[in-house]
Design a protein around this motif. Structure first.
Motif, short mmCIF file in Angstrom:
data_model
loop_
_atom_site.label_atom_id
_atom_site.label_comp_id
_atom_site.label_asym_id
_atom_site.label_seq_id
_atom_site.Cartn_x
_atom_site.Cartn_y
_atom_site.Cartn_z
N MET A 196 65.89 27.39 18.95
CA MET A 196 65.29 26.09 19.24
C MET A 196 64.78 25.41 17.97
N MET A 197 64.24 26.24 17.05
CA MET A 197 63.71 25.66 15.83
C MET A 197 64.82 25.04 14.98
N ARG A 198 66.06 25.55 15.16
CA ARG A 198 67.17 25.01 14.39
C ARG A 198 67.35 23.52 14.67
N SER A 199 67.21 23.13 15.92
CA SER A 199 67.41 21.72 16.28
C SER A 199 66.33 20.83 15.68
N LEU A 200 65.12 21.35 15.54
CA LEU A 200 64.04 20.56 14.94
C LEU A 200 64.37 20.21 13.49
N TRP A 201 64.78 21.20 12.72
CA TRP A 201 65.08 20.97 11.31
C TRP A 201 66.35 20.14 11.12
N THR A 202 67.33 20.33 12.01
CA THR A 202 68.56 19.55 11.93
C THR A 202 68.27 18.07 12.16
N ALA A 203 67.50 17.78 13.21
CA ALA A 203 67.16 16.38 13.49
C ALA A 203 66.28 15.80 12.39
N LYS A 221 76.71 13.68 3.65
CA LYS A 221 77.47 14.92 3.65
C LYS A 221 76.77 15.90 4.59
N SER A 222 77.57 16.58 5.41
CA SER A 222 76.99 17.56 6.32
C SER A 222 76.51 18.79 5.55
N LEU A 223 75.46 19.43 6.05
CA LEU A 223 74.94 20.66 5.45
C LEU A 223 75.78 21.85 5.89
N ILE A 224 75.42 23.04 5.42
CA ILE A 224 76.22 24.22 5.73
C ILE A 224 76.20 24.52 7.22
N TYR A 225 77.20 25.24 7.67
CA TYR A 225 77.30 25.64 9.07
C TYR A 225 76.89 27.10 9.21
N GLN A 226 76.17 27.38 10.27
CA GLN A 226 75.77 28.74 10.57
C GLN A 226 76.73 29.33 11.60
N THR A 227 77.28 30.50 11.28
CA THR A 227 78.22 31.14 12.19
C THR A 227 77.46 31.96 13.22
N LEU A 228 77.61 31.60 14.47
CA LEU A 228 76.96 32.32 15.55
C LEU A 228 77.81 33.50 16.02
N GLN A 229 79.11 33.32 15.96
CA GLN A 229 80.03 34.38 16.38
C GLN A 229 81.32 34.22 15.61
N GLN A 230 81.63 35.23 14.78
CA GLN A 230 82.80 35.14 13.93
C GLN A 230 84.09 35.20 14.74
N LYS A 231 84.16 36.15 15.67
CA LYS A 231 85.33 36.30 16.51
C LYS A 231 84.90 36.30 17.97
N LYS A 263 90.07 33.96 20.93
CA LYS A 263 90.02 32.51 21.10
C LYS A 263 90.43 31.83 19.79
N PRO A 264 90.97 30.61 19.86
CA PRO A 264 91.47 29.96 18.63
C PRO A 264 90.38 29.44 17.71
N VAL A 265 89.13 29.39 18.18
CA VAL A 265 88.05 28.85 17.35
C VAL A 265 86.87 29.81 17.36
N SER A 266 86.10 29.77 16.28
CA SER A 266 84.87 30.57 16.20
C SER A 266 83.70 29.72 16.67
N ALA A 267 82.53 30.32 16.73
CA ALA A 267 81.32 29.61 17.18
C ALA A 267 80.44 29.33 15.96
N GLN A 268 80.38 28.06 15.56
CA GLN A 268 79.57 27.65 14.43
C GLN A 268 78.73 26.45 14.83
N VAL A 269 77.55 26.34 14.25
CA VAL A 269 76.67 25.21 14.52
C VAL A 269 76.22 24.61 13.19
N GLY A 270 76.25 23.28 13.10
CA GLY A 270 75.84 22.61 11.87
C GLY A 270 74.34 22.56 11.73
N LEU A 271 73.89 22.47 10.47
CA LEU A 271 72.45 22.48 10.17
C LEU A 271 71.95 21.14 9.67
N GLY A 272 72.69 20.07 9.93
CA GLY A 272 72.16 18.76 9.59
C GLY A 272 72.98 17.99 8.58
#
Length: 269
Positions: free
Chosen positions: A1-8, A42-52, A61-70
């Protein structure tokens, strides 16, 4: 949840920089030779939640799970498109039609570059010098200050479209003085460092300047005109609305994250 605060929060900070730049453009809408600026993001680094990841059948699956950090501001660039030529009553007001920059010797001894051709004549021990409104000498095609002889009437000086000065002889025929305004060009004008008084400075990113005559650049020096800023008020107002809405949406994301955290904190067994 804290990730969304810093991203916004990063989005709000980036839009604040965007609004600062838009405000500077609008405040300089009537500044001679000013070039509008725009923020690149420019977008910040992406955090990998699940590599495979795999489906229910065990197939990858054809894609991994990543979330952007802002987001962040990557650069503020100037638009060097031609501004409108505005008629002026100044005897030594010049505008560049085409590419190139006037060169002036600033107080620290370095060379500054500008599109502001609001010049005057100042008396010196060597004669009459062509200077900008701050008293900085304007440079010729050899990179030296432009000095006119002491015994001439500055009101009778004329200039051609190539930047060459002339003075009438006894028969009132214009005779070239062999003095010519130099224009500087750069491999990458976007890399120039912005300073006050619409003066730019050379940097490693801009590359080394080249001094040329106006005709060699396909440009013209137009007497009796000044180049207005290329700021478009309507475009800047639209950009301001977009920045405001983006700022507002990021603040709502922070508010939503706060409410979700509050709900989580209020959970009881």
């Amino acid at each position: 949840m804290m990730r969304s605060l810093w991203t916004a929060a990063s989005g709000m900070a980036a839009q604040q920089t965007n609004l600062d730049t838009i405000s500077n453009n609008l405040s300089n809408i009537n500044t001679t030779g000013y070039k509008t600026e725009a923020v690149n993001f420019k977008s910040l680094i992406y955090q990998t939640l699940q590599q495979k990841s795999y489906d229910s059948k065990g197939e990858p699956k054809p894609v991994s799970a990543q979330v952007g950090l802002g987001v962040r501001s990557s650069a503020i660039v100037s638009d060097f498109t031609q501004g409108a030529l505005l008629e002026s009553k100044g005897k030594f007001d010049y505008a560049i039609q085409g590419e190139g920059f006037f060169m002036v010797r600033t107080g620290d001894g370095s060379v500054g570059y500008t599109r502001n051709g609001n010049f005057n004549v100042s008396l010196t021990s060597n004669g009459m010098a062509l200077t900008d409104s701050a008293g900085n000498p304007v440079l010729n095609t050899q990179g030296q200050p432009i000095i006119f002889p002491k015994n001439i009437d500055s009101s009778k000086l004329s200039i051609d479209m190539n930047g060459g000065f002339a003075y009438p002889d006894a028969n009132n025929n214009a005779r070239p003085l062999g003095i010519q305004i130099g224009l500087a060009t750069f491999p990458n004008p976007a890399g120039l460092e912005r300073t006050s008084d619409t003066i730019l400075k050379e940097t490693a990113a801009s590359g080394t300047f080249t001094i040329s005559q106006a005709s060699a650049l396909g440009s013209k020096v137009v007497s009796g005109y000044l180049e207005g800023s290329n700021v478009q008020a309507a475009d800047e107002m639209v950009n301001m609305i977009i920045a405001q809405r983006a700022y507002e949406m990021n603040s709502k994301a922070i508010h939503a994250s706060d409410e979700m955290l509050q709900t989580a904190n209020n959970l009881r067994n």
